[in-house]
Design an enzyme around this catalytic site. Sequence first.
Site, short mmCIF file in Angstrom:
data_model
loop_
_atom_site.label_atom_id
_atom_site.label_comp_id
_atom_site.label_asym_id
_atom_site.label_seq_id
_atom_site.Cartn_x
_atom_site.Cartn_y
_atom_site.Cartn_z
N ASP A 156 -11.94 -9.15 4.42
CA ASP A 156 -13.18 -9.19 3.62
C ASP A 156 -13.74 -10.61 3.60
O ASP A 156 -14.96 -10.81 3.61
CB ASP A 156 -12.93 -8.72 2.18
CG ASP A 156 -13.23 -7.24 2.01
OD1 ASP A 156 -13.01 -6.47 2.97
OD2 ASP A 156 -13.69 -6.83 0.92
N TYR A 193 0.82 -1.21 0.00
CA TYR A 193 0.00 0.00 0.00
C TYR A 193 0.85 1.26 0.00
O TYR A 193 0.47 2.26 -0.59
CB TYR A 193 -0.91 0.03 1.24
CG TYR A 193 -2.21 -0.72 1.09
CD1 TYR A 193 -2.20 -2.09 0.88
CD2 TYR A 193 -3.42 -0.07 1.16
CE1 TYR A 193 -3.38 -2.80 0.76
CE2 TYR A 193 -4.61 -0.77 1.04
CZ TYR A 193 -4.58 -2.12 0.83
OH TYR A 193 -5.76 -2.81 0.71
N LYS A 238 3.57 -15.70 3.65
CA LYS A 238 3.78 -16.38 2.37
C LYS A 238 5.29 -16.56 2.20
O LYS A 238 5.90 -16.09 1.23
CB LYS A 238 3.16 -15.53 1.24
CG LYS A 238 3.16 -16.16 -0.13
CD LYS A 238 2.12 -17.26 -0.31
CE LYS A 238 2.29 -17.92 -1.68
NZ LYS A 238 1.46 -19.14 -1.82
N ASP A 263 -6.16 -7.05 4.17
CA ASP A 263 -7.26 -6.45 3.41
C ASP A 263 -8.14 -7.57 2.85
O ASP A 263 -9.37 -7.54 2.97
CB ASP A 263 -6.69 -5.59 2.27
CG ASP A 263 -7.81 -4.95 1.45
OD1 ASP A 263 -8.76 -4.44 2.06
OD2 ASP A 263 -7.73 -4.99 0.21
N ASP A 284 -2.64 -18.38 1.58
CA ASP A 284 -3.63 -19.04 0.72
C ASP A 284 -4.35 -20.16 1.48
O ASP A 284 -5.57 -20.32 1.39
CB ASP A 284 -2.99 -19.55 -0.59
CG ASP A 284 -1.68 -20.30 -0.40
OD1 ASP A 284 -1.15 -20.34 0.73
OD2 ASP A 284 -1.16 -20.86 -1.39
C1 IPM Z 1 -10.31 -1.46 3.75
C2 IPM Z 1 -10.58 -0.90 2.38
C3 IPM Z 1 -9.44 0.04 2.01
C4 IPM Z 1 -8.16 -0.77 1.99
C5 IPM Z 1 -9.64 0.77 0.68
C6 IPM Z 1 -10.93 1.57 0.68
C7 IPM Z 1 -8.48 1.64 0.31
O1 IPM Z 1 -10.74 -1.91 1.46
O2 IPM Z 1 -10.25 -0.67 4.71
O3 IPM Z 1 -10.17 -2.67 3.86
O4 IPM Z 1 -7.83 -1.40 0.99
O5 IPM Z 1 -7.48 -0.81 3.03
MG MG Z 2 -10.65 -3.83 2.28
#
Ligand code: IPM
Ligand code: MG
Length: 365
Positions: free
Chosen positions: A256, A146, A196, A252, A228
């Site tokens: 999710d 990032y 990894k 990240d 993974d």
């Molecule tokens: C998160 C989001 C952010 C990230 C985006 C919006 C830049 O997906 O907070 O997980 O990738 O960190």
């Molecule tokens: Mg995210």
Amino acid sequence: MKNYKIAVLAGDGIGPEIMNQALKVLEVVEKRNDISFELLHGNFGACAYFSDGKAFPEETIAMCDAADTILKGTIGLGHEESKQIPVEERPERGALLPLRKRYNTYANFRPVSLPPELSHFSPLKPQIIGDGIEIMIIRELVGGLYFGEKQKGTDAGGKRWVKETLEYDEEQISKILHVGFQTAMKRQKVLHNVHKSNVLTSSVLWNEILDEIAPEYPEVTVKQVLVDAAATALCLNPGQFDVMVMENMFGDILSDQGGGILGSLGLMPSACLGDSKAYFEPSHGSAPDIVGQNIANPYAMVGSVAMMLDMVMGLEQESKKIWKAMQSVFAEGYSTPDLSNSDSDIKMIGTDAFGDQIVTHLLNS
Ligand code: IPM
Ligand code: MG
């Protein structure tokens, strides 16, 4: 009486709708504790770009600098709409990442929590969910791909190329691993280290540092898992995980997936801690497709308030009561249209009413 200045950055999309519910909850907490909150409302994200020409305007920066802590809603526009904003000022690059960098909020806590009251939301089978899921994903938030150097060019033959670098130094790695170990000490004393190292040199250094630190926490059992494999295991056997620590990009993606196994990102609050400042935000986006319809569930936003009260203000009991209140609303059969289908036997209510229900339960606790 303790006074806290809170910068409130409602942001874009459903941000203001869910932030309103968070503020209702804060009001309850303020009234019954020896505490006062001074709310500083700031523009942040695409809305700030349109009003101030910058996604993270100077005025908002000054407000956040002056605040004790920051409560953030959601940011971002739909794919097409965002083209109205120059790439560097789009809310993710122009506001969110600079916010993280400015306050060096390196430790991102993302609870993946599925108590029985919420288990009907999960796509996983009951035998996989077992007694429920209680994972704390700890994501390094200000390093890695990032924030590494980025380059773009065209070679002599006219072929376009890019280069992004995954950068960490040992101090950054050590800090987040300590957070992982300390969190494990407060919980089940098992730490899953996600990496990894079979491919990435960054993971090799990460694991070297982990081996150096581990003797400081002799009670913690470290379990190694490749990223993974961790993705598969989160679906097949989430109950094996308690605290998981990982670098930025892995976190990240896996966080999710955490939302996926709960049934929605709408159930994912988060805390982003630095050494001197923290901010709190839902892990989900601004959901431009449902904005203004009063159908977004405020769970992740209100959960972020619960994390703030606990982690910044030491109000652990109030925090627990907020979690309980939210669970009770679901337990009574209420939900919002973003989370549930109207053909189920759910009592469907809007964002505002859901917030009111949380407040009612909170007042009775
Ligand atoms: C998160 C989001 C952010 C990230 C985006 C919006 C830049 O997906 O907070 O997980 O990738 O960190
Ligand atoms: Mg995210």
